[in-house]
Design a protein around this motif. Structure first.
Motif, PDB file in Angstrom:
ATOM      1  N   ILE A  39       0.835  -1.203   0.000  1.00 49.06           N
ATOM      2  CA  ILE A  39       0.000   0.000   0.000  1.00 49.06           C
ATOM      3  C   ILE A  39       0.872   1.255   0.000  1.00 49.06           C
ATOM      4  O   ILE A  39       0.550   2.260  -0.646  1.00 49.06           O
ATOM      5  N   ALA A  40       2.002   1.185   0.711  1.00 51.00           N
ATOM      6  CA  ALA A  40       2.861   2.366   0.862  1.00 51.00           C
ATOM      7  C   ALA A  40       3.688   2.673  -0.378  1.00 51.00           C
ATOM      8  O   ALA A  40       4.015   3.837  -0.618  1.00 51.00           O
ATOM      9  N   VAL A  41       4.058   1.673  -1.167  1.00 50.84           N
ATOM     10  CA  VAL A  41       5.031   1.907  -2.242  1.00 50.84           C
ATOM     11  C   VAL A  41       4.467   1.779  -3.656  1.00 50.84           C
ATOM     12  O   VAL A  41       5.080   2.280  -4.602  1.00 50.84           O
ATOM     13  N   LEU A  42       3.320   1.108  -3.832  1.00 52.59           N
ATOM     14  CA  LEU A  42       2.799   0.915  -5.186  1.00 52.59           C
ATOM     15  C   LEU A  42       1.874   2.057  -5.593  1.00 52.59           C
ATOM     16  O   LEU A  42       1.088   2.549  -4.780  1.00 52.59           O
ATOM     17  N   ASN A  43       1.955   2.444  -6.868  1.00 49.86           N
ATOM     18  CA  ASN A  43       0.969   3.379  -7.399  1.00 49.86           C
ATOM     19  C   ASN A  43      -0.114   2.587  -8.125  1.00 49.86           C
ATOM     20  O   ASN A  43      -0.009   1.368  -8.306  1.00 49.86           O
ATOM     21  N   GLU A  44      -1.169   3.267  -8.541  1.00 51.26           N
ATOM     22  CA  GLU A  44      -2.317   2.574  -9.137  1.00 51.26           C
ATOM     23  C   GLU A  44      -1.954   1.865 -10.437  1.00 51.26           C
ATOM     24  O   GLU A  44      -2.470   0.781 -10.735  1.00 51.26           O
ATOM     25  N   ASP A  45      -1.061   2.450 -11.232  1.00 47.74           N
ATOM     26  CA  ASP A  45      -0.659   1.813 -12.491  1.00 47.74           C
ATOM     27  C   ASP A  45       0.062   0.492 -12.234  1.00 47.74           C
ATOM     28  O   ASP A  45      -0.166  -0.506 -12.933  1.00 47.74           O
ATOM     29  N   GLU A  46       0.940   0.481 -11.243  1.00 45.95           N
ATOM     30  CA  GLU A  46       1.674  -0.744 -10.923  1.00 45.95           C
ATOM     31  C   GLU A  46       0.736  -1.835 -10.427  1.00 45.95           C
ATOM     32  O   GLU A  46       0.902  -3.016 -10.761  1.00 45.95           O
ATOM     33  N   LYS A  47      -0.258  -1.463  -9.634  1.00 48.94           N
ATOM     34  CA  LYS A  47      -1.236  -2.450  -9.173  1.00 48.94           C
ATOM     35  C   LYS A  47      -2.006  -3.041 -10.346  1.00 48.94           C
ATOM     36  O   LYS A  47      -2.255  -4.247 -10.406  1.00 48.94           O
ATOM     37  N   GLU A  48      -2.389  -2.173 -11.265  1.00 50.08           N
ATOM     38  CA  GLU A  48      -3.168  -2.622 -12.421  1.00 50.08           C
ATOM     39  C   GLU A  48      -2.353  -3.524 -13.332  1.00 50.08           C
ATOM     40  O   GLU A  48      -2.838  -4.557 -13.810  1.00 50.08           O
ATOM     41  N   LEU A  49      -1.096  -3.148 -13.588  1.00 49.83           N
ATOM     42  CA  LEU A  49      -0.246  -3.926 -14.493  1.00 49.83           C
ATOM     43  C   LEU A  49       0.245  -5.223 -13.845  1.00 49.83           C
ATOM     44  O   LEU A  49       0.563  -6.181 -14.545  1.00 49.83           O
ATOM     45  N   GLY A  50       0.307  -5.238 -12.532  1.00 56.55           N
ATOM     46  CA  GLY A  50       0.819  -6.409 -11.822  1.00 56.55           C
ATOM     47  C   GLY A  50       2.240  -6.180 -11.340  1.00 56.55           C
ATOM     48  O   GLY A  50       3.114  -5.804 -12.130  1.00 56.55           O
ATOM     49  N   GLN A  94       2.378 -12.228 -15.202  1.00 60.73           N
ATOM     50  CA  GLN A  94       1.436 -11.132 -14.990  1.00 60.73           C
ATOM     51  C   GLN A  94       2.073  -9.934 -14.287  1.00 60.73           C
ATOM     52  O   GLN A  94       1.374  -9.014 -13.864  1.00 60.73           O
ATOM     53  N   LEU A  95       3.402  -9.950 -14.158  1.00 62.82           N
ATOM     54  CA  LEU A  95       4.113  -8.844 -13.500  1.00 62.82           C
ATOM     55  C   LEU A  95       4.509  -7.789 -14.521  1.00 62.82           C
ATOM     56  O   LEU A  95       5.684  -7.588 -14.819  1.00 62.82           O
ATOM     57  N   GLY A  96       3.510  -7.089 -15.049  1.00 61.27           N
ATOM     58  CA  GLY A  96       3.785  -6.071 -16.059  1.00 61.27           C
ATOM     59  C   GLY A  96       4.645  -4.931 -15.543  1.00 61.27           C
ATOM     60  O   GLY A  96       5.407  -4.323 -16.300  1.00 61.27           O
ATOM     61  N   ALA A  97       4.531  -4.621 -14.250  1.00 63.50           N
ATOM     62  CA  ALA A  97       5.326  -3.531 -13.662  1.00 63.50           C
ATOM     63  C   ALA A  97       6.590  -4.052 -12.990  1.00 63.50           C
ATOM     64  O   ALA A  97       7.350  -3.264 -12.412  1.00 63.50           O
ATOM     65  N   VAL A 120      13.551  -8.892 -15.394  1.00 63.87           N
ATOM     66  CA  VAL A 120      12.278  -8.247 -15.072  1.00 63.87           C
ATOM     67  C   VAL A 120      12.582  -6.860 -14.521  1.00 63.87           C
ATOM     68  O   VAL A 120      13.561  -6.684 -13.791  1.00 63.87           O
ATOM     69  N   PRO A 121      11.791  -5.832 -14.849  1.00 67.17           N
ATOM     70  CA  PRO A 121      12.051  -4.502 -14.292  1.00 67.17           C
ATOM     71  C   PRO A 121      12.069  -4.528 -12.771  1.00 67.17           C
ATOM     72  O   PRO A 121      11.204  -5.146 -12.142  1.00 67.17           O
ATOM     73  N   VAL A 122      13.049  -3.862 -12.175  1.00 74.10           N
ATOM     74  CA  VAL A 122      13.189  -3.816 -10.714  1.00 74.10           C
ATOM     75  C   VAL A 122      13.287  -2.356 -10.280  1.00 74.10           C
ATOM     76  O   VAL A 122      14.048  -1.576 -10.870  1.00 74.10           O
ATOM     77  N   ARG A 123      12.517  -2.008  -9.261  1.00 76.79           N
ATOM     78  CA  ARG A 123      12.538  -0.653  -8.730  1.00 76.79           C
ATOM     79  C   ARG A 123      12.769  -0.703  -7.221  1.00 76.79           C
ATOM     80  O   ARG A 123      12.172  -1.531  -6.531  1.00 76.79           O
ATOM     81  N   LEU A 124      13.661   0.164  -6.719  1.00 81.69           N
ATOM     82  CA  LEU A 124      13.841   0.316  -5.283  1.00 81.69           C
ATOM     83  C   LEU A 124      12.901   1.415  -4.807  1.00 81.69           C
ATOM     84  O   LEU A 124      12.897   2.517  -5.369  1.00 81.69           O
ATOM     85  N   ALA A 125      12.090   1.119  -3.787  1.00 79.70           N
ATOM     86  CA  ALA A 125      11.010   2.038  -3.425  1.00 79.70           C
ATOM     87  C   ALA A 125      11.083   2.504  -1.988  1.00 79.70           C
ATOM     88  O   ALA A 125      11.450   1.749  -1.089  1.00 79.70           O
ATOM     89  N   LYS A 126      10.716   3.767  -1.800  1.00 79.56           N
ATOM     90  CA  LYS A 126      10.497   4.345  -0.477  1.00 79.56           C
ATOM     91  C   LYS A 126       8.998   4.575  -0.319  1.00 79.56           C
ATOM     92  O   LYS A 126       8.255   4.554  -1.305  1.00 79.56           O
ATOM     93  N   PRO A 127       8.528   4.816   0.904  1.00 81.19           N
ATOM     94  CA  PRO A 127       7.100   5.112   1.083  1.00 81.19           C
ATOM     95  C   PRO A 127       6.705   6.356   0.301  1.00 81.19           C
ATOM     96  O   PRO A 127       7.462   7.322   0.236  1.00 81.19           O
ATOM     97  N   CYS A 128       5.523   6.306  -0.330  1.00 79.08           N
ATOM     98  CA  CYS A 128       5.054   7.476  -1.064  1.00 79.08           C
ATOM     99  C   CYS A 128       4.828   8.623  -0.088  1.00 79.08           C
ATOM    100  O   CYS A 128       4.542   8.418   1.093  1.00 79.08           O
ATOM    101  N   ASN A 129       4.962   9.822  -0.580  1.00 77.59           N
ATOM    102  CA  ASN A 129       4.971  10.998   0.281  1.00 77.59           C
ATOM    103  C   ASN A 129       3.621  11.208   0.959  1.00 77.59           C
ATOM    104  O   ASN A 129       2.569  11.135   0.338  1.00 77.59           O
ATOM    105  N   VAL A 130       3.676  11.451   2.251  1.00 78.54           N
ATOM    106  CA  VAL A 130       2.501  11.762   3.058  1.00 78.54           C
ATOM    107  C   VAL A 130       2.777  13.068   3.777  1.00 78.54           C
ATOM    108  O   VAL A 130       3.905  13.315   4.221  1.00 78.54           O
ATOM    109  N   GLU A 131       1.769  13.919   3.910  1.00 74.22           N
ATOM    110  CA  GLU A 131       1.958  15.226   4.537  1.00 74.22           C
ATOM    111  C   GLU A 131       2.461  15.071   5.973  1.00 74.22           C
ATOM    112  O   GLU A 131       1.919  14.293   6.764  1.00 74.22           O
TER     113      GLU A 131
END
Length: 455
Positions: free
Chosen positions: A190-201, A314-317, A342-353
């Motif tokens: 929930i913290a690191v994925l955006n909606e496109d990544e969820k949709e693509l897998g 099914q891991l499009g992202a 396979v594409p690999v991304r290192l992720a931090k938590p998405c920005n929260v106020e």
């Protein structure tokens, strides 16, 4: 009106408590946080309740001091250790030809009822990944659709009851009641994925100090989760044994010189374990080889887990790596090679106020994910650990009664007596009793008329 939320991420290497305020629109404002070293927790499970409670209490004290508020209920993470997952399905008819929230809740509980869950396990999450409306598959949201039949396929995550109860007991020992429990891999996603990544897998791997938790999102739903009891602490342990140096020194070497890039031939001087007054020289090439071997083995096991899921195509992202382990230099390049490009991304938590600098690190992804979960960032539909149906941006709904509806007696009606009668009221059945009384009155009238005609 804003509501205050307390989230507690209970990890094997650290415990992170976050206090936040959530507006009616779902906006999050972080107001306090506390991070302390874990105690009484190994490989994701509680091994000493008293020590774990002490560490949780310390993290809570720091968060409350910063936020200036005290909250007595918390949303808590649980490790993937001792979890089992299975898929199930359910089907219901739609009597009124329109799918309401009641039918969605009923079909999800039906799939949960149909699942073969061992007695010693408790359900954490029931997550639908395929709604079928009159044979039409992969409906994103069936609410409001016209149909005669609704089916659902769900991914159910369970954990040992003893593991869950020990976690709750440790939190209660810190003076806080557990409101709900969330799988830490789910929260991290929930913290690191955006909606496109969820949709693509995408496969999200939270690589922590002692564990690695994997979840696979496909079509905005979790389809698979797995657990590996290996983390960055194992690199420290390997270095300590290979370099014959104390654990704290090995940890410092890992942080300062740890890299998966080209090795160096430089020498460093390290104390000898058991005889810290003596020292010996070690090549950084040896340090590199030890780290590389452990990380390569860990990534290969994780790659095998993704293959085992049957969802790799099914891991499009691609793969998203988060957690403190990901700070190791050169990790992404090695992961790309081991995960078959396979594409690999290192992720931090998405920005929260209001997110503090200390919370912007990959290691705090689970804690931030818990706050976002509390703000409605969970799956579109879900049955949580309390057996309540959650609908995104809505309050949890109690589980429905799946038993056959009983035939209820008609309601009783109070009929006042005429003024001449004694004060008070009498109760008669509103429909059946009145009908019987009218019938009796009619028969008496006919009988009297017949008698008078005879005489």
């Amino acid at each position: 009106m804003k509501k205050s939320i307390l989230a507690i991420d209970i990890g094997s290497s650290k415990i992170c408590a976050i206090i936040a305020e959530i507006s009616p629109e779902g906006t999050i404002q972080i107001s306090g946080a506390g991070i302390v070293r874990s105690q009484g927790i190994k490989k994701g499970s509680i091994t000493n309740i008293e020590l774990a409670s002490k560490a949780i209490k310390a993290a809570l004290a720091d968060a409350r001091r910063v936020a200036g508020t005290e909250i007595k209920r918390a949303i808590v993470s649980i490790s993937g250790a001792y979890t089992k997952s299975l898929n199930s399905s359910g089907i219901v008819n739609i009597p009124n030809r329109e799918i309401t929230f009641k039918e969605i809740s009923r079909v999800m509980h039906t799939s949960l009822y149909n699942a073969n869950i061992p007695n010693e396990y408790e359900v954490l999450h029931t997550l639908p990944y395929n709604f079928i409306v009159d044979d039409q598959e992969f409906i994103e949201d069936p609410l409001g659709m016209n149909a005669s039949r609704l089916e659902v396929e769900t991914h159910i995550i369970t954990t040992q009851k003893s593991n869950l109860n020990n976690l709750k007991k440790a939190v209660r020992g810190a003076g806080v009641e557990v409101d709900t429990v969330v799988l830490n891999g789910y929260a991290s996603a929930i913290a690191v994925l955006n909606e496109d990544e969820k949709e693509l897998g995408a496969a999200v791997i939270d690589m922590g100090g002692h564990t690695c938790d994997t979840v696979i999102h496909s079509g905005t739903a979790i389809r698979y989760n797995d657990f590996l009891g290996v983390g960055s602490h194992h690199i420290t342990s390997d270095l300590s044994m290979a370099l014959h140096t104390p654990l704290n020194i090995a940890e410092s070497v890992k942080i300062k010189y740890g890299s998966l890039s080209a090795p160096s031939d430089d020498l460093i001087e390290l104390p000898i374990i058991g005889d810290e007054e003596s020292s010996h020289e070690v090549s950084l090439g040896v340090v590199h080889n030890v780290i590389y071997a452990r990380v390569e083995e860990t990534l290969m096991i994780l790659a095998q887990s993704i293959d085992k899921s049957g969802l790799k195509d099914q891991l499009g992202a691609g793969v998203v790596l988060t957690g403190g382990f990901t700070k190791l230099d050169g990790l992404r390049d090695l992961a790309v090679a081991i995960f078959d490009n396979v594409p690999v991304r290192l992720a931090k938590p998405c920005n929260v106020e209001g997110l503090f600098d200390a919370l912007k690190e990959p290691a705090t992804a689970t804690a931030v994910g818990l706050i976002k979960y509390a703000a409605g960032g969970y799956a579109p539909y879900e049955i949580d650990v309390n057996r309540q149906v959650r609908y995104r941006n809505e309050e949890p709904m109690e589980k429905p009664d799946l038993t056959e509806p009983s035939v209820q007696e008609p309601a009783e009606e109070e009929i006042p007596l005429p003024p001449s009668e004694e004060a008070g009221t009498i109760r008669i059945k509103s429909f059946d009793a009145r009908k019987s009384a009218d019938k009796a009155a009619g028969f008496g009238s006919k009988f009297w008329n017949w008698i008078t005609q005879l005489f």
